[in-house]
Design a protein around this motif. Structure first.
Motif, short mmCIF file in Angstrom:
data_model
loop_
_atom_site.label_atom_id
_atom_site.label_comp_id
_atom_site.label_asym_id
_atom_site.label_seq_id
_atom_site.Cartn_x
_atom_site.Cartn_y
_atom_site.Cartn_z
N VAL A 187 -27.54 -5.57 -20.94
CA VAL A 187 -26.99 -4.54 -20.01
C VAL A 187 -27.96 -3.97 -18.84
O VAL A 187 -29.09 -3.39 -19.53
N TYR A 188 -28.45 -4.13 -17.28
CA TYR A 188 -28.81 -4.42 -16.80
C TYR A 188 -27.96 -4.06 -14.94
O TYR A 188 -27.25 -4.65 -14.97
N PHE A 189 -29.20 -4.32 -14.49
CA PHE A 189 -28.90 -4.00 -12.36
C PHE A 189 -29.00 -4.90 -11.94
O PHE A 189 -31.02 -4.99 -12.62
N ASP A 190 -28.64 -5.69 -11.11
CA ASP A 190 -29.77 -6.36 -10.19
C ASP A 190 -30.37 -5.19 -9.57
O ASP A 190 -30.26 -4.20 -9.46
N THR A 191 -31.64 -5.62 -8.51
CA THR A 191 -32.42 -5.18 -7.81
C THR A 191 -32.47 -4.46 -6.67
O THR A 191 -30.81 -4.65 -6.05
N HIS A 227 -32.31 5.64 -15.35
CA HIS A 227 -33.99 5.14 -15.91
C HIS A 227 -34.39 4.03 -14.64
O HIS A 227 -33.33 3.19 -14.41
N THR A 228 -35.78 3.98 -13.50
CA THR A 228 -35.53 3.05 -13.41
C THR A 228 -37.75 2.82 -12.76
O THR A 228 -38.72 3.20 -13.59
N ASP A 229 -37.81 1.42 -12.67
CA ASP A 229 -38.79 1.34 -12.42
C ASP A 229 -39.90 2.44 -10.88
O ASP A 229 -38.99 2.93 -11.09
N SER A 230 -40.85 1.52 -10.94
CA SER A 230 -41.96 2.88 -10.25
C SER A 230 -41.31 1.79 -8.64
O SER A 230 -42.83 2.82 -7.71
N VAL A 231 -40.97 0.80 -8.33
CA VAL A 231 -40.80 0.37 -7.00
C VAL A 231 -39.75 0.94 -6.07
O VAL A 231 -38.96 1.67 -6.88
N GLY A 232 -40.48 1.58 -5.55
CA GLY A 232 -39.53 2.09 -4.50
C GLY A 232 -40.13 3.54 -4.33
O GLY A 232 -41.30 3.63 -5.43
N SER A 233 -39.27 4.05 -3.60
CA SER A 233 -40.38 6.28 -3.69
C SER A 233 -39.14 6.64 -4.66
O SER A 233 -38.81 6.43 -5.03
N PHE A 250 -33.63 10.31 -14.50
CA PHE A 250 -34.54 10.74 -14.32
C PHE A 250 -35.55 9.67 -13.48
O PHE A 250 -36.87 9.52 -12.97
N GLY A 251 -34.71 8.95 -12.80
CA GLY A 251 -35.33 7.90 -11.94
C GLY A 251 -37.15 6.99 -12.39
O GLY A 251 -36.63 6.75 -13.84
N GLU A 252 -37.86 7.51 -11.72
CA GLU A 252 -39.26 6.56 -12.30
C GLU A 252 -40.16 7.31 -13.43
O GLU A 252 -41.50 7.33 -13.51
N LEU A 253 -39.74 8.86 -13.66
CA LEU A 253 -40.34 9.80 -14.87
C LEU A 253 -40.23 9.46 -16.17
O LEU A 253 -41.53 10.31 -16.22
N GLN A 254 -39.83 8.78 -16.24
CA GLN A 254 -40.26 8.32 -17.57
C GLN A 254 -40.12 6.74 -18.22
O GLN A 254 -39.52 6.73 -18.54
N PRO A 255 -41.19 6.44 -17.87
CA PRO A 255 -41.87 4.89 -17.88
C PRO A 255 -41.90 5.05 -19.65
O PRO A 255 -42.71 6.36 -20.04
N THR A 256 -41.60 3.89 -19.97
CA THR A 256 -41.64 3.27 -21.73
C THR A 256 -42.78 1.96 -21.32
O THR A 256 -43.00 1.79 -22.45
N ASN A 257 -42.82 1.25 -20.44
CA ASN A 257 -43.83 0.42 -20.47
C ASN A 257 -44.73 0.21 -18.54
O ASN A 257 -44.84 1.42 -18.16
N GLU A 305 -43.32 -7.36 -16.63
CA GLU A 305 -41.74 -7.39 -18.35
C GLU A 305 -42.15 -6.20 -18.28
O GLU A 305 -40.95 -5.32 -18.81
N GLY A 306 -43.28 -4.83 -17.18
CA GLY A 306 -43.10 -3.67 -18.03
C GLY A 306 -41.92 -2.99 -17.13
O GLY A 306 -41.42 -1.78 -17.14
N ARG A 307 -41.75 -2.90 -15.58
CA ARG A 307 -40.98 -2.82 -14.56
C ARG A 307 -39.41 -3.13 -15.49
O ARG A 307 -38.28 -2.30 -15.18
N ALA A 308 -39.56 -4.29 -15.94
CA ALA A 308 -38.14 -5.07 -15.87
C ALA A 308 -37.51 -4.19 -17.21
O ALA A 308 -36.07 -3.79 -17.34
#
Length: 235
Positions: free
Chosen positions: A116-120, A153-159, A193-200, A206-209
């Protein structure tokens, strides 16, 4: 399947909720349903999940959905047995998903490893994701007496602003897909939560994925709780 034994006391959870309401941007962006966060007898615990871990270190904000909402006693044991079976079934159906049993609830983490994932920069539910979600739909239909929280959730790429919108769209896309398969929308609450809850680590590919994820928390609804209390003689 991971078991989590750390529990948050009611007073600590109340403090976190109070601070979070006054300071978290995610709450300011939440709609009325999310601000209410009331789903059956576990409404207060759902609210903990919606607030998440924005105060302090990030990660595993969904665990608030089940920590603090403990039924306990004989009823808790009966509910726990049902949740154990459900969690095991999800693990078997979707091997790449991380399934955590917390008190009387379940938290599932979906990322690229689970299918279960999304394209960039996209939020449409692709064909591969649909395959995994269809398996989850089957489990949800087999266990109808539960409520479901979907969190994006997202990674931190972008605003940060764009990532908040992206995580909202992704979470809503998952909720909308699940309800389109015949599940009652009344069972669902959606948050992001956008990028506010990173687990990696967002500095690595790999972490961003892994940070581009959707979490699902499964909770006993009021009927399940009342039935368990009746069966255990606690009602």
């Amino acid at each position: 399947m991971k078991s989590i034994f750390n529990k948050i006391t009611i007073s600590a959870l109340t403090l976190v909720l109070t601070i979070s309401f006054t300071s978290c941007s995610s709450v300011k962006n939440a709609n009325n349903k999310q601000k209410g966060g009331v789903i059956g007898a576990t409404g207060g615990a759902i609210l903990g999940a919606i607030i998440g871990n924005n105060v302090g270190k990030g990660g595993n904000g969904e665990l608030g959905a089940v920590i603090g909402g403990v039924v306990g006693g004989g009823a808790g044991v009966l509910i726990g047995n049902k949740m154990d079976k459900q969690a095991q079934q999800i693990e078997e159906e979707i091997p790449g998903a991380v399934v955590e049993r917390v008190d009387e609830g379940i938290v599932i983490t979906f990322d690229e490893n689970s299918g279960v994932y999304f394209d960039t920069a996209k939020y449409g539910v692709n064909a591969k994701s649909q395959e995994s979600l269809n398996k989850l739909v089957g489990v949800f239909k087999e266990y109808p007496d539960t409520n479901i929280l979907v969190v994006g959730h997202t990674d931190s790429v972008g605003s940060e602003e764009n990532n908040l919108i992206l995580s909202k769209n992704r979470a809503n896309a998952v909720t909308n897909y699940l309800t389109s398969q015949g599940l009652s929308s009344a069972r669902f609450t959606t948050n992001w939560f956008g990028e506010l809850q990173p687990t990696n680590d967002n500095s690595t590919t790999e972490g961003r994925a892994k940070n581009r994820r959707v979490n699902v928390a499964i909770l006993p609804n009021e009927k399940m709780i009342n039935d368990a209390k009746m069966q255990s003689g606690e009602n």
